[in-house]
Write a protein that holds these residues in place. Structure first.
Motif, mmCIF file in Angstrom:
data_model
loop_
_atom_site.group_PDB
_atom_site.id
_atom_site.type_symbol
_atom_site.label_atom_id
_atom_site.label_comp_id
_atom_site.label_asym_id
_atom_site.label_seq_id
_atom_site.Cartn_x
_atom_site.Cartn_y
_atom_site.Cartn_z
ATOM 1 N N THR A 96 -20.001 20.473 -20.265
ATOM 2 C CA THR A 96 -20.047 19.542 -19.141
ATOM 3 C C THR A 96 -21.280 18.649 -19.161
ATOM 4 O OG1 THR A 96 -21.108 21.207 -17.771
ATOM 5 C CG2 THR A 96 -18.709 21.086 -17.675
ATOM 6 N N TYR A 97 -22.361 19.125 -19.798
ATOM 7 C CA TYR A 97 -23.592 18.330 -19.772
ATOM 8 C C TYR A 97 -23.416 16.994 -20.461
ATOM 9 C CZ TYR A 97 -28.470 17.033 -20.014
ATOM 10 O OH TYR A 97 -29.648 16.363 -19.867
ATOM 11 N N SER A 98 -22.514 16.938 -21.446
ATOM 12 C CA SER A 98 -22.320 15.681 -22.179
ATOM 13 C C SER A 98 -21.493 14.670 -21.394
ATOM 14 C CB SER A 98 -21.627 15.967 -23.515
ATOM 15 O OG SER A 98 -20.322 16.456 -23.295
ATOM 16 N N SER A 99 -20.906 15.092 -20.275
ATOM 17 C CA SER A 99 -20.050 14.189 -19.499
ATOM 18 C C SER A 99 -20.894 13.448 -18.480
ATOM 19 C CB SER A 99 -18.949 14.979 -18.791
ATOM 20 O OG SER A 99 -18.105 15.610 -19.719
ATOM 21 N N ARG A 100 -21.203 12.208 -18.806
ATOM 22 C CA ARG A 100 -22.034 11.417 -17.899
ATOM 23 C C ARG A 100 -21.233 10.806 -16.759
ATOM 24 N NH1 ARG A 100 -24.580 11.436 -22.682
ATOM 25 N NH2 ARG A 100 -26.858 11.412 -22.679
ATOM 26 N N CYS A 101 -19.941 10.791 -16.876
ATOM 27 C CA CYS A 101 -19.091 10.227 -15.833
ATOM 28 C C CYS A 101 -18.046 11.258 -15.418
ATOM 29 C CB CYS A 101 -18.372 8.976 -16.317
ATOM 30 S SG CYS A 101 -19.482 7.670 -16.817
ATOM 31 N N MET A 102 -17.873 11.403 -14.117
ATOM 32 C CA MET A 102 -16.817 12.243 -13.570
ATOM 33 C C MET A 102 -16.083 11.409 -12.539
ATOM 34 S SD MET A 102 -17.099 15.344 -14.923
ATOM 35 C CE MET A 102 -16.248 16.411 -13.756
ATOM 36 N N GLY A 103 -14.768 11.522 -12.532
ATOM 37 C CA GLY A 103 -14.021 10.679 -11.612
ATOM 38 C C GLY A 103 -12.784 11.336 -11.053
ATOM 39 N N TRP A 104 -12.276 10.708 -10.007
ATOM 40 C CA TRP A 104 -10.996 11.091 -9.406
ATOM 41 C C TRP A 104 -10.024 9.927 -9.581
ATOM 42 C CZ3 TRP A 104 -9.692 15.826 -7.853
ATOM 43 C CH2 TRP A 104 -10.699 16.723 -7.533
ATOM 44 N N PHE A 105 -8.836 10.254 -9.996
ATOM 45 C CA PHE A 105 -7.766 9.280 -10.147
ATOM 46 C C PHE A 105 -6.550 9.784 -9.375
ATOM 47 C CE2 PHE A 105 -9.191 6.379 -13.544
ATOM 48 C CZ PHE A 105 -10.381 7.011 -13.868
ATOM 49 N N ARG A 106 -5.623 8.890 -9.118
ATOM 50 C CA ARG A 106 -4.382 9.305 -8.463
ATOM 51 C C ARG A 106 -3.209 8.521 -9.042
ATOM 52 N NH1 ARG A 106 -5.398 6.906 -2.330
ATOM 53 N NH2 ARG A 106 -5.176 4.675 -2.842
ATOM 54 N N GLN A 107 -2.068 9.156 -8.953
ATOM 55 C CA GLN A 107 -0.855 8.520 -9.452
ATOM 56 C C GLN A 107 0.303 8.853 -8.523
ATOM 57 O OE1 GLN A 107 0.130 9.419 -13.544
ATOM 58 N NE2 GLN A 107 1.388 7.589 -13.706
ATOM 59 N N ALA A 108 0.862 7.824 -7.930
ATOM 60 C CA ALA A 108 2.040 7.975 -7.085
ATOM 61 C C ALA A 108 3.289 7.777 -7.939
ATOM 62 C CB ALA A 108 2.005 6.954 -5.953
ATOM 63 N N PRO A 109 4.422 8.317 -7.526
ATOM 64 C CA PRO A 109 5.654 8.161 -8.310
ATOM 65 C C PRO A 109 5.963 6.703 -8.589
ATOM 66 C CG PRO A 109 5.971 9.795 -6.602
ATOM 67 C CD PRO A 109 4.626 9.159 -6.346
ATOM 68 N N GLY A 110 6.210 6.384 -9.854
ATOM 69 C CA GLY A 110 6.569 5.030 -10.228
ATOM 70 C C GLY A 110 5.403 4.062 -10.317
ATOM 71 N N LYS A 111 4.197 4.567 -10.151
ATOM 72 C CA LYS A 111 3.024 3.684 -10.192
ATOM 73 C C LYS A 111 2.063 4.118 -11.299
ATOM 74 C CE LYS A 111 3.046 2.196 -5.379
ATOM 75 N NZ LYS A 111 2.223 1.983 -4.159
ATOM 76 N N GLU A 112 1.179 3.203 -11.652
ATOM 77 C CA GLU A 112 0.156 3.498 -12.653
ATOM 78 C C GLU A 112 -0.908 4.426 -12.059
ATOM 79 O OE1 GLU A 112 1.806 1.418 -15.711
ATOM 80 O OE2 GLU A 112 -0.211 2.278 -15.851
ATOM 81 N N ARG A 113 -1.540 5.181 -12.940
ATOM 82 C CA ARG A 113 -2.661 6.005 -12.504
ATOM 83 C C ARG A 113 -3.842 5.080 -12.197
ATOM 84 N NH1 ARG A 113 -3.936 11.494 -15.697
ATOM 85 N NH2 ARG A 113 -1.674 11.574 -15.309
ATOM 86 N N GLU A 114 -4.442 5.249 -11.034
ATOM 87 C CA GLU A 114 -5.521 4.371 -10.620
ATOM 88 C C GLU A 114 -6.788 5.155 -10.295
ATOM 89 O OE1 GLU A 114 -4.607 2.270 -7.024
ATOM 90 O OE2 GLU A 114 -4.223 4.082 -5.867
ATOM 91 N N GLY A 115 -7.916 4.511 -10.541
ATOM 92 C CA GLY A 115 -9.194 5.134 -10.228
ATOM 93 C C GLY A 115 -9.458 5.112 -8.739
ATOM 94 N N VAL A 116 -9.931 6.227 -8.221
ATOM 95 C CA VAL A 116 -10.235 6.360 -6.792
ATOM 96 C C VAL A 116 -11.745 6.345 -6.567
ATOM 97 C CG1 VAL A 116 -10.042 7.862 -4.786
ATOM 98 C CG2 VAL A 116 -8.120 7.654 -6.384
ATOM 99 N N CYS A 139 -8.673 14.971 -11.677
ATOM 100 C CA CYS A 139 -10.087 14.940 -11.992
ATOM 101 C C CYS A 139 -10.223 14.560 -13.470
ATOM 102 C CB CYS A 139 -10.657 16.334 -11.744
ATOM 103 S SG CYS A 139 -12.367 16.579 -12.195
ATOM 104 N N ALA A 140 -11.268 13.801 -13.798
ATOM 105 C CA ALA A 140 -11.452 13.366 -15.177
ATOM 106 C C ALA A 140 -12.925 13.356 -15.532
ATOM 107 C CB ALA A 140 -10.849 11.975 -15.382
ATOM 108 N N ALA A 141 -13.210 13.503 -16.824
ATOM 109 C CA ALA A 141 -14.580 13.489 -17.312
ATOM 110 C C ALA A 141 -14.674 12.600 -18.537
ATOM 111 C CB ALA A 141 -15.037 14.910 -17.654
ATOM 112 N N ALA A 142 -15.820 11.944 -18.676
ATOM 113 C CA ALA A 142 -16.040 11.065 -19.817
ATOM 114 C C ALA A 142 -17.461 11.220 -20.319
ATOM 115 C CB ALA A 142 -15.787 9.613 -19.416
ATOM 116 N N VAL A 143 -17.625 11.109 -21.624
ATOM 117 C CA VAL A 143 -18.975 11.128 -22.187
ATOM 118 C C VAL A 143 -19.711 9.866 -21.733
ATOM 119 C CG1 VAL A 143 -20.317 11.145 -24.290
ATOM 120 C CG2 VAL A 143 -18.214 12.509 -24.138
#
Length: 127
Positions: free
Chosen positions: A28-48, A98-102
């Protein structure tokens, strides 16, 4: 590798609140970004919302649609990410991930910036 497990979803009425949690494990230490996204039926996943770590400081970013209602936070000691959701609306109904990125220099709220994803937790808001 980073493993992410979300919890806290459920069904609420409009105007209600929920707090989502994301337990992170692995590198986890290498993940400088943590985020929440959501996806409703029939829609693209979007950043929250996202939290970006710069050495000992961090900054947050929230999508316009949730500003003033949702708040992202992180407890580093527990390796847990949170999303406090207040004044929920029916249009907030979605699967939340939930998502993580370096690094997320390409955009903290862009799906393509993230390397690791949880399985999601469902949030349903009724009118």
């Amino acid at each position: 590798q980073v493993q992410l497990v979300e919890s806290g979803g459920g069904s609420v009425q409009a105007g209600g609140s929920l707090r989502l949690s994301c337990a992170a494990s692995g590198n986890t230490y290498s993940s400088r970004c943590m985020g929440w996204f959501r996806q409703a039926p029939g829609k693209e996943r979007e950043g929250v919302a996202a939290i970006i770590r710069y050495n000992r400081d961090s900054t947050t970013s929230h999508a316009d649609s949730v500003k003033g209602r949702f708040t992202i936070s992180q407890d580093s000691a527990k390796n847990t990410l949170y999303l406090q959701m207040n004044s929920l609306k029916p249009e907030d109904t979605a699967m939340y991930y939930c998502a993580a990125a370096v690094y997320c220099s390409g955009g903290a709220l862009l799906r393509t910036s993230y390397d690791y994803w949880g399985q999601g937790t469902q949030v349903t808001v009724s009118s």
